[in-house]
Design an enzyme around this catalytic site. Structure first.
Site, PDB file in Angstrom:
ATOM      1  N   LYS A 193     -15.775  65.511 -23.037  1.00  0.00           N
ATOM      2  CA  LYS A 193     -14.835  64.931 -22.738  1.00  0.00           C
ATOM      3  C   LYS A 193     -13.387  65.318 -23.926  1.00  0.00           C
ATOM      4  O   LYS A 193     -13.517  64.968 -24.979  1.00  0.00           O
ATOM      5  CB  LYS A 193     -13.960  63.410 -22.394  1.00  0.00           C
ATOM      6  CG  LYS A 193     -12.595  63.061 -22.568  1.00  0.00           C
ATOM      7  CD  LYS A 193     -11.914  63.410 -20.730  1.00  0.00           C
ATOM      8  CE  LYS A 193     -12.487  63.565 -19.749  1.00  0.00           C
ATOM      9  NZ  LYS A 193     -12.230  64.264 -18.825  1.00  0.00           N
ATOM     10  N   HIS A 329     -17.666  63.876  -9.934  1.00  0.00           N
ATOM     11  CA  HIS A 329     -16.640  62.875 -10.955  1.00  0.00           C
ATOM     12  C   HIS A 329     -16.921  61.735 -11.035  1.00  0.00           C
ATOM     13  O   HIS A 329     -17.108  60.659  -9.951  1.00  0.00           O
ATOM     14  CB  HIS A 329     -15.320  63.307 -10.213  1.00  0.00           C
ATOM     15  CG  HIS A 329     -13.939  62.486 -11.609  1.00  0.00           C
ATOM     16  ND1 HIS A 329     -13.915  61.379 -10.455  1.00  0.00           N
ATOM     17  CD2 HIS A 329     -13.191  62.856 -11.974  1.00  0.00           C
ATOM     18  CE1 HIS A 329     -12.839  60.984 -11.092  1.00  0.00           C
ATOM     19  NE2 HIS A 329     -12.317  61.455 -12.276  1.00  0.00           N
TER      20      HIS A 329
END
Ligand code: GKR
Ligand code: MG
Length: 434
Positions: A193, A329
């Site tokens: 991330k 996801h």
């Protein structure tokens, strides 16, 4: 069989101070656990987004669910997955997942669908993946999901969790975090991330990961639209080698047109790193334009907001038809969600990447699955030989989760507000930031 009872449990689970371009995770993530009980006394369960709005949306279905057949869900609730907005109207660009009003009905339908499938599976003695077409794999691969993070393991006051991974705001610390996660869970691909620190530091982080893990471990970076087209192209160029070996560049920039511009410029330079998305493409309505302009080459499915497991299977079919890849996801979640993700992944032939999961960030103290945390071994979740999702609720743990929810002040996810509270009082989400 009829649905005789419908129970909705709002819970809070400790969550470490993880960073993203949305801001900062709060000390608690909110989840909702749903139970559907049949007139035979069988209970189907599911886990979905948390907070007040989600509960209201579920509650609004009570009169339709009580007395209904769980086998006929598609008939009476399917309008919930059709006819919503078009194109950019469905984008999650500025909103954290779970807080986008435009996917409220697909989210809510998905929760009911999974609980019905679990109920049916437990009634007929079959695992959910086999009810929805049959498994093509018994073990579902997941990827490690490292984040830049501040010190802390989540929770507040006397309810604070141990900080298993420590602070990670530099490339070296991020590499240590990944090595720790890989040693514990055996992950064989990494989704990192980004969108938090200067792009040069994030480039350096990926380069260090590549050196530490070797070229056979696919790497992805996801800055959640924090970059301009120019920056995205620069990052794509500088990480062509590192992301090019089975990895991808996920949502580098906001909007389909910008994604397409990044793609075109990289391809013109001979760089074929695919672009993935769970921000620019969040619904079927986004797909025609995306395909037309080659904006996204990998779609991230997620049964929690795409409208359930069967919608994900249809998405996979569509992705295959258009030569697109499919990944999965995730958001902060417990074991019931993890099993839902594993079952739909097991029954989706065209799933071309290891799925994301936030599971390593959650603590055993918060798990509501009977018997404790779902094992991830060699980076995979094994589909258990049990009916339904293969998990039951631990009602003592569920009660603790409810108590935490009642005590904590959070009623929706607001990472921007958390960032202002704990890191920088003037922080604003900026797209693009760099
Ligand atoms: O947990 O902060 C987070 C992530 O940024 C999450 O909210 C995203 O939805 O995992 C997600 C993603 O791939 O964009
Ligand atoms: Mg993403």
């Amino acid at each position: 069989m009829r649905i005789a009872d419908f129970r909705i449990h709002s819970i809070a689970i400790a969550d470490p101070p993880l960073r993203s371009s949305y801001g900062l995770h709060a000390p608690y993530a909110l989840r909702t656990i749903v139970e559907l009980e049949s007139d035979d006394g069988v209970i189907g369960i599911t886990e979905t987004y948390g907070g007040e709005a989600q509960v209201q949306q579920l509650e609004a279905l009570r009169h339709q669910l009580i007395g209904a057949s769980p086998y006929r869900l598609t008939g009476f609730l399917s309008p919930m997955v059709e006819g919503q907005g078009k194109g950019d109207a469905r984008s999650q660009t500025y909103l954290v997942p779970g807080e986008n009003p435009l996917d409220a009905t697909t989210r809510t339908y998905a929760a009911i669908e999974v609980a019905c499938l679990d109920l049916i599976g437990k009634t007929v003695g079959q695992p959910v993946c086999d009810l929805i077409g049959g498994r093509v794999r018994d073990e579902v691969p997941f990827s490690a999901y490292p984040f830049y993070k501040h010190t802390g393991g989540g929770g507040e006051g006397a309810d604070t969790r141990e900080d298993e991974y420590g602070e990670a705001l530099k490339p070296e610390a991020l590499v240590r975090q990944v090595q720790q996660m890989v040693a514990k869970y055996g992950f064989r691909s990494i989704k990192f991330k980004g969108g938090v620190l200067e792009p040069d530091i994030e480039i350096e982080t990926i380069k260090q990961l590549y050196r530490a893990l070797g070229p056979e471990v696919p790497l992805r970076i996801d800055p959640n639209s924090a970059w301009t087209v120019e920056t995205s192209v620069r990052v794509g160029r500088e990480l062509a080698e590192e992301l090019g070996r089975g990895g991808y560049l996920e949502d580098p920039t906001a909007g389909l047109e910008n994604m397409a511009a990044v793609r075109a410029r990289l391809v013109a330079e001979g760089i074929h790193t695919p672009l993935a998305s769970n921000v620019a493409v969040t619904s079927f309505a986004d797909i025609p334009r995306s395909v037309q302009i080659d904006a996204v080459q990998i779609i991230l499915c997620d049964h929690h907001y795409w409208g359930g497991m069967r919608q994900v299977q249809q998405l996979a079919r569509l992705a295959k038809t258009f030569g697109l890849g499919l990944s999965m996801h995730s958001n902060s979640h417990l074991g019931v969600s993890l099993m839902g993700m594993a079952h739909v992944a097991a029954a989706t032939p065209h799933l071309t990447y290891a799925c994301d999961t936030h599971y390593p960030w959650q603590s055993a103290q918060d798990e509501v699955v009977l018997g404790g945390r779902v094992p991830i071994v060699n980076g995979c979740v094994r589909i258990p030989n049990q009916p339904g999702l293969g998990v039951e609720l631990d009602y003592d743990q569920l009660a603790r989760g409810r108590e935490r929810y009642a005590k904590c002040p959070y009623r929706k996810r607001d990472d921007e507000q958390e960032m202002r509270k704990h890191v920088d009082p003037s922080w604003k989400r900026l797209l693009p930031r760099w």
